[in-house]
Design a protein around this motif. Structure first.
Motif, PDB file in Angstrom:
ATOM      1  N   LEU A   1       7.951 -64.483  22.995  1.00  7.39           N
ATOM      2  CA  LEU A   1       7.583 -63.008  23.039  1.00  7.39           C
ATOM      3  C   LEU A   1       6.887 -62.574  24.021  1.00  7.39           C
ATOM      4  CD1 LEU A   1       7.952 -62.598  18.894  1.00  7.39           C
ATOM      5  CD2 LEU A   1       9.172 -60.983  20.959  1.00  7.39           C
ATOM      6  N   THR A   2       5.458 -63.627  23.755  1.00  8.59           N
ATOM      7  CA  THR A   2       4.627 -63.534  24.232  1.00  8.59           C
ATOM      8  C   THR A   2       4.766 -62.850  25.787  1.00  8.59           C
ATOM      9  OG1 THR A   2       4.272 -65.557  24.466  1.00  8.59           O
ATOM     10  CG2 THR A   2       3.088 -64.704  22.460  1.00  8.59           C
ATOM     11  N   GLU A   3       5.994 -62.914  26.293  1.00 15.29           N
ATOM     12  CA  GLU A   3       5.775 -62.142  28.077  1.00 15.29           C
ATOM     13  C   GLU A   3       5.761 -61.458  28.180  1.00 15.29           C
ATOM     14  OE1 GLU A   3      10.016 -64.610  28.271  1.00 15.29           O
ATOM     15  OE2 GLU A   3       8.506 -65.252  29.187  1.00 15.29           O
ATOM     16  N   SER A   4       6.815 -60.519  27.235  1.00 16.17           N
ATOM     17  CA  SER A   4       6.750 -59.068  26.603  1.00 16.17           C
ATOM     18  C   SER A   4       5.274 -58.519  26.571  1.00 16.17           C
ATOM     19  CB  SER A   4       8.066 -59.148  25.144  1.00 16.17           C
ATOM     20  OG  SER A   4       9.163 -59.758  25.573  1.00 16.17           O
ATOM     21  N   VAL A   5       4.329 -59.143  25.575  1.00 18.66           N
ATOM     22  CA  VAL A   5       3.457 -58.864  25.084  1.00 18.66           C
ATOM     23  C   VAL A   5       2.137 -58.734  26.261  1.00 18.66           C
ATOM     24  CG1 VAL A   5       1.840 -58.104  23.731  1.00 18.66           C
ATOM     25  CG2 VAL A   5       4.358 -58.705  22.962  1.00 18.66           C
ATOM     26  N   CYS A   6       1.862 -57.937  27.249  1.00 15.56           N
ATOM     27  CA  CYS A   6       0.347 -58.070  28.089  1.00 15.56           C
ATOM     28  C   CYS A   6      -1.034 -56.287  27.449  1.00 15.56           C
ATOM     29  CB  CYS A   6       0.872 -56.876  29.064  1.00 15.56           C
ATOM     30  SG  CYS A   6      -0.357 -57.515  30.625  1.00 15.56           S
ATOM     31  N   LEU A   7      -1.493 -57.659  27.197  1.00 14.71           N
ATOM     32  CA  LEU A   7      -2.982 -57.205  26.709  1.00 14.71           C
ATOM     33  C   LEU A   7      -3.910 -57.676  27.474  1.00 14.71           C
ATOM     34  CD1 LEU A   7      -5.081 -56.383  24.351  1.00 14.71           C
ATOM     35  CD2 LEU A   7      -4.751 -58.770  23.647  1.00 14.71           C
ATOM     36  N   ILE A   8      -4.613 -56.353  27.928  1.00 11.17           N
ATOM     37  CA  ILE A   8      -5.831 -56.424  29.182  1.00 11.17           C
ATOM     38  C   ILE A   8      -6.781 -55.593  27.782  1.00 11.17           C
ATOM     39  CG2 ILE A   8      -6.707 -54.736  31.112  1.00 11.17           C
ATOM     40  CD1 ILE A   8      -3.969 -57.235  31.649  1.00 11.17           C
ATOM     41  N   LYS A   9      -7.791 -56.348  27.672  1.00 11.21           N
ATOM     42  CA  LYS A   9      -9.076 -56.300  26.732  1.00 11.21           C
ATOM     43  C   LYS A   9     -10.032 -55.679  27.643  1.00 11.21           C
ATOM     44  CE  LYS A   9      -9.065 -60.214  24.995  1.00 11.21           C
ATOM     45  NZ  LYS A   9      -9.586 -61.329  24.456  1.00 11.21           N
ATOM     46  N   GLU A  10     -11.089 -55.028  27.299  1.00 15.14           N
ATOM     47  CA  GLU A  10     -12.079 -54.462  27.721  1.00 15.14           C
ATOM     48  C   GLU A  10     -13.162 -55.501  29.124  1.00 15.14           C
ATOM     49  OE1 GLU A  10     -16.636 -53.420  26.439  1.00 15.14           O
ATOM     50  OE2 GLU A  10     -15.305 -52.959  25.329  1.00 15.14           O
TER      51      GLU A  10
END
Length: 284
Positions: free
Chosen positions: A72-81
């Motif tokens: 699942l984590t390879e299906s979610v990309c989080l780009i933060k500030e």
């Protein structure tokens, strides 16, 4: 991918960042995740990306918890500030590492964006300006082609032209390959036209979840004499009111056509203003 947020609570000591937050995202759209500082937006996004655990409740992606779940984590990309990447790595190394992590990685897009933002692939992150580091985050987020792509204030340090370039590329990529994009921003007026659905958080709770077109059509301000406006807003869903020298303006959620035939002055309410008014309300 279906996202179910079920009574998520997150505490940091005595501080309650999320408070029984519940909602659902069913289909690929561009979602605007809005709220004031401290509303719980970043905490929610970190739980969604599997980076931290909730104190109570759960987030399910297609029925599974993302924490410690690589599929699942390879299906979610989080780009933060900021602080998305190790400072001693070069841009080239970061792009290579991410190409291994995300199965849908688009190297051609990554190379195109590096040139578009005039970046030096050999430069280390610690040598980058804030704007360049933001551009690198944008490149990773877009090129990941992750089914759930989350941008949390991704453009810090970018000028207006560079931000506009990002918005245009994001829309082009979404039109070519729809995915769930969650966009958290304080520059709401710049990007609100991209949003298909709006989620507003207040003090860790859900203040509103609504289709963006519905919000645009049904959120309006009526202005006129105090007596006229008070009479009109009886039994209406009033967000807030303002009074000055015998005149009143009321911000209402309802049928704008009804307001137009009332004889009052009627204007639409930008989504940014709506977020401010909603989160000013006690118990919103």
């Amino acid at each position: 991918m279906k996202i179910e947020v079920k009574n998520i609570t997150k505490k940091y000591g005595e501080k309650l960042a999320l408070n029984s937050l519940t909602f659902q995202l069913d289909e690929p759209k561009i979602y605007g995740l809005l709220g004031r500082n401290g509303a719980g937006k970043t905490t929610f996004m970190e739980i969604l990306a599997g980076q931290i655990l909730a104190s109570d409740g759960e987030i399910l992606i297609d029925g599974e918890n993302p924490f410690d779940n690589q599929s699942l984590t390879e299906s979610v990309c989080l780009i933060k500030e900021g602080n998305n990447f190790k400072k001693d790595l070069t841009m080239k190394n970061i792009l290579k590492i991410n190409s291994y992590f995300y199965p849908s990685w688009d190297q051609k897009l990554a190379d195109t964006l590096v040139k578009e933002y005039n970046l030096n692939p050999k430069a280390k992150v610690k040598t980058l300006s804030k704007g360049m580091e933001s551009a690198l985050g944008i490149i990773v987020g877009l090129a990941s082609k992750a089914p759930i792509t989350v941008f949390d204030e991704p453009y810090i340090g970018l000028d207006a032209a560079a931000r506009k370039k990002f918005y245009n590329i994001l829309l082009e990529e979404f039109e070519d390959e729809p995915r769930t994009i969650i966009f958290s921003t304080h520059l709401i007026d710049e990007v609100s036209l991209m949003f298909e659905e709006v989620i507003i958080l207040q003090e860790g709770k859900l203040a509103l979840q609504e289709d963006a077109d519905v919000l645009r059509k049904r959120s309006y301000a009526v202005s006129g004499s105090l007596e006229q406006v008070k009479a009109f807003i009886q039994n209406k869903e009033v967000i807030t009111t303002k009074q000055l020298a015998g005149m009143m303006t009321a911000y209402v959620f309802g049928n704008m056509e009804e307001a137009k035939v009332s004889g009052l002055t009627v204007e639409g309410v930008p989504i940014q203003d709506l977020m401010i008014y909603l989160t000013e309300r006690k118990g919103a």
